[in-house]
Design a protein around this motif. Structure first.
Motif, mmCIF file in Angstrom:
data_model
loop_
_atom_site.group_PDB
_atom_site.id
_atom_site.type_symbol
_atom_site.label_atom_id
_atom_site.label_comp_id
_atom_site.label_asym_id
_atom_site.label_seq_id
_atom_site.Cartn_x
_atom_site.Cartn_y
_atom_site.Cartn_z
ATOM 1 N N SER A 56 44.346 46.415 34.933
ATOM 2 C CA SER A 56 43.577 45.530 35.810
ATOM 3 C C SER A 56 42.474 44.822 35.040
ATOM 4 O O SER A 56 42.204 43.641 35.250
ATOM 5 C CB SER A 56 42.932 46.326 36.950
ATOM 6 N N LYS A 57 41.863 45.551 34.132
ATOM 7 C CA LYS A 57 40.776 44.981 33.337
ATOM 8 C C LYS A 57 41.294 43.865 32.442
ATOM 9 O O LYS A 57 40.714 42.781 32.371
ATOM 10 C CB LYS A 57 40.142 46.081 32.480
ATOM 11 N N ALA A 58 42.421 44.134 31.804
ATOM 12 C CA ALA A 58 43.026 43.120 30.930
ATOM 13 C C ALA A 58 43.397 41.888 31.747
ATOM 14 O O ALA A 58 43.242 40.754 31.297
ATOM 15 C CB ALA A 58 44.263 43.693 30.242
ATOM 16 N N TYR A 59 43.884 42.124 32.954
ATOM 17 C CA TYR A 59 44.271 41.001 33.811
ATOM 18 C C TYR A 59 43.046 40.164 34.172
ATOM 19 O O TYR A 59 43.094 38.934 34.140
ATOM 20 C CB TYR A 59 44.962 41.521 35.078
ATOM 21 N N GLN A 60 41.940 40.850 34.483
ATOM 22 C CA GLN A 60 40.714 40.142 34.828
ATOM 23 C C GLN A 60 40.237 39.275 33.664
ATOM 24 O O GLN A 60 39.766 38.151 33.862
ATOM 25 C CB GLN A 60 39.622 41.134 35.254
ATOM 26 N N VAL A 61 40.386 39.777 32.453
ATOM 27 C CA VAL A 61 39.985 38.997 31.278
ATOM 28 C C VAL A 61 40.803 37.700 31.208
ATOM 29 O O VAL A 61 40.271 36.621 30.932
ATOM 30 C CB VAL A 61 40.175 39.835 29.982
ATOM 31 N N ARG A 62 42.105 37.819 31.500
ATOM 32 C CA ARG A 62 42.950 36.622 31.456
ATOM 33 C C ARG A 62 42.569 35.638 32.562
ATOM 34 O O ARG A 62 42.601 34.419 32.358
ATOM 35 C CB ARG A 62 44.425 37.029 31.552
ATOM 36 N N ILE A 63 42.227 36.163 33.731
ATOM 37 C CA ILE A 63 41.782 35.285 34.823
ATOM 38 C C ILE A 63 40.515 34.538 34.396
ATOM 39 O O ILE A 63 40.426 33.312 34.531
ATOM 40 C CB ILE A 63 41.500 36.093 36.115
ATOM 41 N N ASP A 64 39.554 35.277 33.849
ATOM 42 C CA ASP A 64 38.285 34.656 33.439
ATOM 43 C C ASP A 64 38.527 33.539 32.431
ATOM 44 O O ASP A 64 37.937 32.468 32.513
ATOM 45 C CB ASP A 64 37.350 35.705 32.820
ATOM 46 N N LYS A 65 39.426 33.818 31.495
ATOM 47 C CA LYS A 65 39.711 32.841 30.443
ATOM 48 C C LYS A 65 40.327 31.574 31.049
ATOM 49 O O LYS A 65 39.933 30.457 30.723
ATOM 50 C CB LYS A 65 40.662 33.465 29.414
ATOM 51 N N ALA A 66 41.274 31.777 31.945
ATOM 52 C CA ALA A 66 41.935 30.621 32.570
ATOM 53 C C ALA A 66 40.959 29.819 33.421
ATOM 54 O O ALA A 66 40.973 28.588 33.402
ATOM 55 C CB ALA A 66 43.120 31.084 33.416
ATOM 56 N N LEU A 67 40.098 30.533 34.146
ATOM 57 C CA LEU A 67 39.145 29.820 35.000
ATOM 58 C C LEU A 67 38.128 29.036 34.176
ATOM 59 O O LEU A 67 37.530 28.080 34.661
ATOM 60 C CB LEU A 67 38.423 30.806 35.934
ATOM 61 N N ALA A 68 37.962 29.454 32.930
ATOM 62 C CA ALA A 68 37.036 28.740 32.044
ATOM 63 C C ALA A 68 37.722 27.590 31.315
ATOM 64 O O ALA A 68 37.184 27.054 30.349
ATOM 65 C CB ALA A 68 36.422 29.726 31.044
ATOM 66 N N THR A 69 38.931 27.217 31.729
ATOM 67 C CA THR A 69 39.645 26.102 31.103
ATOM 68 C C THR A 69 39.859 24.997 32.138
ATOM 69 O O THR A 69 40.950 24.839 32.669
ATOM 70 C CB THR A 69 41.014 26.577 30.558
ATOM 71 N N PRO A 70 38.819 24.231 32.438
ATOM 72 C CA PRO A 70 38.935 23.236 33.518
ATOM 73 C C PRO A 70 40.019 22.194 33.261
ATOM 74 O O PRO A 70 40.597 21.667 34.201
ATOM 75 C CB PRO A 70 37.543 22.587 33.563
ATOM 76 N N LEU A 92 58.058 47.198 37.730
ATOM 77 C CA LEU A 92 56.980 47.055 38.701
ATOM 78 C C LEU A 92 55.605 47.004 38.037
ATOM 79 O O LEU A 92 54.699 46.319 38.517
ATOM 80 C CB LEU A 92 57.058 48.232 39.689
ATOM 81 N N ASP A 93 55.468 47.698 36.929
ATOM 82 C CA ASP A 93 54.173 47.717 36.262
ATOM 83 C C ASP A 93 53.747 46.307 35.840
ATOM 84 O O ASP A 93 52.583 45.936 35.973
ATOM 85 C CB ASP A 93 54.234 48.643 35.035
ATOM 86 N N ASN A 94 54.705 45.531 35.336
ATOM 87 C CA ASN A 94 54.386 44.162 34.921
ATOM 88 C C ASN A 94 54.081 43.257 36.109
ATOM 89 O O ASN A 94 53.549 42.160 35.935
ATOM 90 C CB ASN A 94 55.533 43.571 34.106
ATOM 91 N N ALA A 95 54.488 43.686 37.302
ATOM 92 C CA ALA A 95 54.262 42.862 38.498
ATOM 93 C C ALA A 95 53.045 43.305 39.296
ATOM 94 O O ALA A 95 52.597 42.585 40.187
ATOM 95 C CB ALA A 95 55.500 42.896 39.393
ATOM 96 N N ALA A 96 52.500 44.484 38.960
ATOM 97 C CA ALA A 96 51.495 45.103 39.834
ATOM 98 C C ALA A 96 50.264 44.215 40.055
ATOM 99 O O ALA A 96 49.796 44.057 41.185
ATOM 100 C CB ALA A 96 51.079 46.460 39.274
ATOM 101 N N GLU A 97 49.744 43.619 38.989
ATOM 102 C CA GLU A 97 48.562 42.762 39.141
ATOM 103 C C GLU A 97 48.920 41.451 39.835
ATOM 104 O O GLU A 97 48.146 40.925 40.634
ATOM 105 C CB GLU A 97 47.917 42.473 37.783
ATOM 106 N N LEU A 98 50.100 40.923 39.495
ATOM 107 C CA LEU A 98 50.522 39.631 40.066
ATOM 108 C C LEU A 98 50.686 39.736 41.575
ATOM 109 O O LEU A 98 50.355 38.811 42.320
ATOM 110 C CB LEU A 98 51.863 39.201 39.446
ATOM 111 N N VAL A 99 51.219 40.871 42.020
ATOM 112 C CA VAL A 99 51.434 41.089 43.440
ATOM 113 C C VAL A 99 50.116 40.966 44.195
ATOM 114 O O VAL A 99 50.047 40.415 45.287
ATOM 115 C CB VAL A 99 52.079 42.481 43.643
ATOM 116 N N LYS A 100 49.044 41.460 43.584
ATOM 117 C CA LYS A 100 47.733 41.388 44.234
ATOM 118 C C LYS A 100 47.124 39.987 44.120
ATOM 119 O O LYS A 100 46.247 39.626 44.895
ATOM 120 C CB LYS A 100 46.773 42.403 43.599
#
Lengths: 183, 723
Positions: free
Chosen positions: B14-28, B357-365
């Motif tokens: 989840s933490k790694a996923y959050q890092v990727r979200i932050d990075k993407a959101l910082a790319t306007p 399922l593990d690779n989908a767990a964060e995406l599902v949320k």
């Protein structure tokens, strides 16, 4: 909408150039003006019937043998089309013979001779002749061609002519061929 | 489906996923590109489908693909027999490794050094290039987007436009490295560079590898739907052609193939048809003899997907990628975040079955549940519903987490406890609300929640405690209100307004006191057990007084009552009958006034006319199918209705999505919505959902905007009061 009109609108929207020809000589002249180099003319019943090769040669054009080595050097391919599909502006080419595929994939320009009578309404109407083509040739390679080669892979900007022909000319003729299966 | 042991790994994930979200959101720039594409796509798509009945077309494709799923073995054997009769060699690969091994072994046997590839998502799925490289074979991607990705060592971020996340400057840099010259960042030039660079590859390669968009049982042939012409070269020039085909690409006949082709490019990119559709059947002439055609039929989780009771409709997918095109989450973070190999809504489901399922767990949320994908799906797949069921599967395996488990199981199921806690909270919040209706700043740990929007305070007295008495002489109808938590505890005045509006129509409204939360927060978090318990409480509470109709002011509650309750009890006959009864009388307030009472004109020309824009709540428009009705009420009552852009795009609320699970993405989606509202020039934005009200009012208040947020029912009530 009348199918010819619909075909024209759709084909032009896809980037093809439609050329109205009263007689074959106009088509030959058009090809001679635009080819900008050597031609590939793969075997074709309809082209053979009117001795198209001789006419093109008579117009000063040079034809290369349609082999892998030579095909890449040619500027243009000249083929017939079995039939066309009105709603999407699509040409249907029986391309099982390798020379047809080489002539329609490698050169920069592609000239297609199409009889005005050979236009079906849509993709579903095309299934009947498509199925007959499968019966006639149990192993086959059939190409639907709609406009020139295109890509939008860089920044979604439409760009014409990536791997296939950059220019597609559709030369419309009468009395060329009535058989939907004939190339 | 297997999950790694231990919560620690899940937390790391989840933490790694959050890092990727932050990075993407910082790319306007990425967001801008995806938003522009989304807008252009909708216009092109509408044009491409002009004169066609999309609803009928997708029903037809759905039914055809269901037939294939239910009779899969028959069609598969038919395909194999016909392909073999035409001289193809067919290999059935159970797994990705199996497929890769077959292709790499074949290449080694044939002494292949270079293999040209046309675009194939199946080969991305199996990581075929890695397997070929390991076997000493050079794979060369020839699709422009795929080649760019190969040069940069990336994976696709879109199924149809794989390099949509990259910019021409980056491409120019990659190409310059490849050619050893300085290539300018001019798109036509870069396309020409690709043409020149890749040309020799086709001539030198001994093997061409393609995917297939369709496999036709009737003929044993495949169809490729492409634009660039590289697939034609790939399948023509090399001596050997390998087609890697997912077994879900099967269709029975050429007519069925034509139906898929009619819809696929229109829905993928808004093109009437791609430049090329290539039909290949069997070993065709090539060189001095005939070509060597190998068809590798890939299962890799597809059979399991087809047999899964909840997810099987996904087998209908024709891989157009539209579910990503319209997804507000995808537009905010891109396909490298909102996807694994397959991206977007369908990608979440495919990932669960193809990559675990593990690779989908964060995406599902990460799905916000707005159903915009469902509205454009050409195969009629309820993607959101299926993603919800996957969320349940994951919650069953990984647990809900201590907090949610406590709230849902111990508190919400006990209505009296839940409601007394809410009442207590309304007292305890005083230090932060300072007696105001909106919380502008939360202290300490929670401060980020009020950085970008205010939050509504819990009302001093909930709706159930202030329910107004009504003295109608001979009411024409007797209805019950299902308030839902927001209407009850955050916006009680909305309930009083509804009573006023209904009384005006001579309809008496009851508030059954035993009603509880609709269960959606529990269900959307994967706690179906709690949702079922709450459904039972609500069914009994609402049917008790035998009302003519059950009205709702929140479309998410509407969907729970109309859809989820029936689904919960489909195998439980006494409850099923009650759930169906409730579903049949449940209706949103605007729909009830306009469609059932035919009473829109009762609100004609009320005072307080203003310029109003309307926001379509996801579950109202794409769940209940209601969008004309509130507009009709707004216009009839004398307001000037001005449409905002993207009126039916999600506002980013999504319940716990914006509060706890993905507030950063929710914030970005809200920013888009607020821009559209401001641009409309309206004084007021109306909607029919308390969740959307919370989100947009919160955002507009924080920006100190002059635009007010209102429920359509509140707008009507204010007009009636001023008369």
């Amino acid at each position: 909408m009348e199918s010819m009109t619909q075909f024209r609108v759709a084909a032009e929207a896809a980037g093809a150039v439609l050329v109205e020809c009263q007689h074959l000589v106009e088509a030959v002249t058009f090809i001679a003006e635009r080819a900008a180099g050597d031609l590939l003319l793969p075997g074709s019943v309809s082209c053979h019937r009117v001795r198209l090769a001789e006419q093109l040669r008579g117009a000063g054009l040079n034809m290369l043998p349609v082999t892998r080595d030579q095909a890449a050097e040619a500027a243009a391919g000249v083929t017939s089309a079995c039939f066309a599909i009105a709603d999407t502006g699509t040409l249907v080419l029986e391309s099982t013979a390798e020379d047809v595929r080489l002539a329609t994939t490698l050169p920069t320009r592609h000239f297609v001779l199409l009889d005005r009578r050979k236009i079906v309404a849509d993709g579903l109407a095309a299934v009947e002749p498509l199925r007959r083509m499968h019966q006639q040739n149990p192993r086959n390679y059939i190409a639907y061609i709609t406009g020139p080669s295109r890509t939008a892979d860089i920044e979604r900007v439409l760009t014409i002519g990536v791997h296939g022909p950059k220019e597609l000319y559709i030369l419309l003729l009468d009395d060329w061929s009535e058989d939907l299966l004939e190339m | 489906m297997s999950l790694p042991e231990g919560k620690k790994m899940n937390k790391q994930r989840s933490k790694a996923y959050q890092v990727r979200i932050d990075k993407a959101l910082a790319t306007p720039r990425l967001q801008q590109a995806l938003h522009q594409f989304g807008d252009a796509y909708l216009i092109a798509r509408e044009k491409a489908f002009a004169g066609l009945d999309f609803e009928a077309l997708r029903q037809e494709i759905g039914a055809m693909k269901d037939d294939v799923r239910l009779n899969h073995e028959k069609y598969l054997q038919q395909f194999i027999a016909n392909a073999q009769a035409a001289g193809a060699t067919v290999y059935q690969a159970a797994t990705a490794e199996d497929a890769n091994r077959y292709i790499a072994d074949l290449a080694k046997q044939q002494g292949v050094k270079l293999s040209v590839k046309s675009k194939s998502m199946a080969s991305e799925e199996t990581h075929l290039n890695k397997a070929l490289e390991a076997a000493g074979i050079t794979p060369l991607e020839t699709d422009l987007g795929e080649w760019i990705l190969q040069l940069s060592g990336q994976r696709p971020s879109h199924m149809v436009m794989p390099a949509i996340h990259m910019f021409k400057e980056e491409v120019a840099e990659l190409f310059s490295r490849e050619t050893g010259r300085t290539e300018v960042a001019d798109i036509p030039h870069l396309v020409e560079v690709a043409r020149q660079q890749l040309r020799q590859g086709y001539l030198d390669a001994d093997m061409g590898i393609s995917g297939a968009n369709i496999a036709i049982a009737e003929t044993g042939g495949i169809a490729l739907v492409t634009n660039e012409g590289n697939a034609r070269l790939t399948t023509t020039l090399p001596k050997t052609h390998v087609a890697l085909v997912g077994i879900d690409k099967l269709v029975p006949t050429l007519e069925d193939a034509a139906k898929v082709i009619r819809v696929l490019p229109k829905n993928a990119t808004g093109q009437a048809l791609t430049s090329y559709v290539t039909w290949i059947r069997g070993a065709i002439p090539g060189g001095d003899g005939e070509k060597d055609l190998h068809i590798v039929l890939l299962d890799n989780g597809r059979s399991r997907l087809a047999e899964d009771e909840k997810c099987c409709d996904t087998s209908r997918c024709i891989r157009c990628g539209a579910c990503a095109n319209v997804c507000p989450v995808y537009q905010s973070v891109g396909g490298h975040v909102f996807g694994h190999i397959y991206i977007g809504a369908v990608g979440i489901i495919l990932t669960a079955f193809f990559h675990g399922l593990d690779n989908a767990a964060e995406l599902v949320k990460a799905c916000i549940g707005c159903r915009s994908c469902v509205a454009v799906c050409p195969a009629n797949i309820d993607l959101e519903g299926i993603i919800l069921s996957l969320r349940e599967t994951i919650a069953d395996k990984e647990g809900l987490g201590v907090g949610k488990s406590l709230v849902f199981r111990k508190v919400m199921r006990n209505r009296k406890l839940f409601h007394s806690l809410l009442r207590a909270a309304s007292k305890l919040q005083k230090p932060v609300t300072r007696g105001q209706r909106s919380i502008r700043h939360l202290p300490h740990f929670f401060s980020s929640l009020t950085e970008w929007r205010t939050l509504p305070a819990i009302a001093d007295r909930p709706l159930r405690d202030i329910w107004p008495g009504q003295n109608l002489q001979a009411p024409q109808k007797k209805v019950a209100l299902f308030g839902g938590c927001a209407n009850d505890f955050l916006y009680p005045e909305l309930g009083s307004d509804l009573v006023e509006v209904m009384n005006h129509l001579n309809v008496v409204v009851d508030y059954p006191q035993k009603q509880n939360c609709c269960g959606v927060p529990a269900l959307y978090s994967g706690d179906k057990e709690t949702a079922v318990e709450l459904a039972k409480q609500n069914i009994d509470a609402l049917l008790e007084g035998n009302p003519d109709a059950v009205l709702t002011t929140c479309p998410t509650c509407t969907m729970a009552l109309q859809r989820d309750f029936v689904e919960h009890f489909k195998d439980d006959s006494p409850w099923r009958a009650k759930a169906e009864k409730l579903a049949s009388i449940t209706v949103d307030a605007a729909g009830y006034i306009v469609n059932q009472l035919g009473a829109a004109d009762q609100f004609a020309d009320l005072p307080l006319a203003q310029k109003v824009t309307y926001h379509d709540s996801c579950h109202l428009k794409r769940g209940a199918g209601v969008w004309r009705e509130p507009r009709q009420l707004i216009e009839t009552s004398g307001h000037q209705l001005v449409e905002m852009d993207h009126a039916d795009r999600c506002c980013g609320f999504g319940g716990s999505y914006s509060l706890t699970s993905h507030p950063d993405i929710a914030r970005k989606i809200l920013e888009d919505k607020l821009q559209d509202i401001e641009k409309s020039g309206a004084d007021c934005v109306a909607m029919d959902c308390p969740g959307c009200m919370m989100q947009m009012r919160g955002g507009l208040e924080k920006q100190e905007s002059r635009v007010r947020v209102t429920h359509t029912i509140e707008l009507l009530a204010a007009g009636l009061r001023a008369k």
